[in-house]
Enzyme design. Structure first.
Site, PDB file in Angstrom:
ATOM      1  N   CYS A  93     -11.344  -0.048   2.946  1.00 25.27           N
ATOM      2  CA  CYS A  93     -10.848  -0.485   4.260  1.00 25.27           C
ATOM      3  C   CYS A  93     -10.365   0.703   5.086  1.00 25.27           C
ATOM      4  O   CYS A  93      -9.644   1.557   4.582  1.00 25.27           O
ATOM      5  CB  CYS A  93      -9.695  -1.474   4.098  1.00 25.27           C
ATOM      6  SG  CYS A  93     -10.214  -3.086   3.512  1.00 25.27           S
ATOM      7  N   ARG A 129       0.819  -1.216   0.000  1.00 25.54           N
ATOM      8  CA  ARG A 129       0.000   0.000   0.000  1.00 25.54           C
ATOM      9  C   ARG A 129       0.859   1.276   0.000  1.00 25.54           C
ATOM     10  O   ARG A 129       0.487   2.290   0.579  1.00 25.54           O
ATOM     11  CB  ARG A 129      -0.969   0.026   1.192  1.00 25.54           C
ATOM     12  CG  ARG A 129      -1.922  -1.152   1.255  1.00 25.54           C
ATOM     13  CD  ARG A 129      -2.892  -1.189   0.084  1.00 25.54           C
ATOM     14  NE  ARG A 129      -3.627  -2.438   0.089  1.00 25.54           N
ATOM     15  CZ  ARG A 129      -3.247  -3.532  -0.560  1.00 25.54           C
ATOM     16  NH1 ARG A 129      -2.139  -3.526  -1.292  1.00 25.54           N
ATOM     17  NH2 ARG A 129      -3.965  -4.623  -0.510  1.00 25.54           N
TER      18      ARG A 129
END
EC number: 1.3.1.98
Length: 301
Positions: free
Chosen positions: A224, A177
């Site tokens: 998320c 990420r």
């Protein structure tokens, strides 16, 4: 409560369309106040837009914008910077790998993934279902457990206030990420590095990755909320803290998956921040936020 006036549209010196708009309409969560939005189509327009403090807004996923908006210019890539050329580059492509022409940072990722599937080109099917634009997806190395953006990148073009440069993934310190691209730099275009396959094989991989997402909520959500700490599921930790279904205002910790906050309709950024604070206070493990917050918040978040 001040009356909302129709947005005044102007044109900058390089011909950029500039408009004051509510940012909620550009985000998957559907919250966020107003800002001055620059719809940038060329390198010259981008350089002008970057002359004052700015933020870049792509697909608007993974993002919670404050109810009062932001003071900086907000840049949106459009026109040629939202177009794609997927034809193989004859000099860079081989039997084993296809290197495409340039794909603009403003191209929506879901449509790109569908097009690659039809062409039978593999490497990015693990990003299926991510509601991002290409630039933002590259900037945060978006992905699922089945794959991430850096699986399919050959060259990345990055705009900085000092000009534009092209880099290969090997030149960046990228990881989970994270692309390693600095915060105020903008991914304007990329060349993709793909593996020749068949439409059927790519679709099967997409379906497999998509099945794993079936438990995720279908309502307005940024995605998320927290990164998985040390390989443990953040959603499971939040669930074990008994927080599924917790509601503040019109924001809700999704009953389907505890690492998602959804907008029931009319939620505010303040509602979402309150839920994030509840999660942080109740989960015994330190959690790192996956959302971007505009503006950044002092304190625990």
């Amino acid at each position: 409560m001040t009356a909302h006036h129709p947005s005044a549209q102007t044109v900058s010196r390089t011909g950029t369309r500039v408009e004051r708009l509510p940012l909620a309409r550009f985000t998957t969560l559907g919250v966020g106040g107003e800002a001055e939005v620059w719809f940038v189509e060329t390198a010259a327009q981008l350089q002008e837009a970057m002359e004052a403090p700015y933020r870049i807004l792509g697909g608007g996923s993974n993002l919670v914008i404050a109810d009062e908006g932001v003071s900086e210019r907000v840049i949106r890539l459009s026109g040629p910077l939202a177009e794609r050329d997927l034809s193989p580059d004859g000099q860079l492509s081989t039997d084993e790998q296809i290197v495409t022409g340039w794909v603009g940072g403003g191209v929506p990722l879901p449509g790109l993934i569908r097009q690659l599937q039809k062409l039978g080109l593999s490497n990015l099917e693990g990003t299926v279902g991510i509601p991002a634009q290409v630039g933002g997806a590259v900037w945060m190395n978006a992905g699922t457990r089945y794959g991430e953006m850096f699986d399919g990148l050959h060259t990345i073009e990055i705009a900085t206030p000092g000009g534009t440069r092209q880099v290969s993934p090997a030149e960046l310190d990228w990881g989970y990420r994270d692309s390693g691209i600095p915060r105020n730099h903008i991914v304007t275009r990329v060349r993709l590095k793909l593996r020749p396959s068949t439409p059927e094989e790519v679709l099967a991989k997409m379906d497999f990755a998509d099945q794993a997402r079936k438990g995720q909520p279908k309502m307005k959500t940024p995605g998320c909320a927290f990164k998985n700490p040390g390989g443990v599921s953040a959603g499971r930790l939040i669930d074990e803290a008994g927080l599924k279904g917790t509601r503040v205002g019109n924001a809700l910790i999704a009953p389907e998956h505890a690492n998602f906050i959804v907008n029931l309709g009319g939620a505010t950024a303040a509602d979402v921040h309150a839920l994030l604070d509840v999660i942080r206070s109740r989960v015994p493990v330190p959690l790192e936020l996956e959302y971007e917050l505009w503006p950044e918040r002092p304190g625990p978040l």
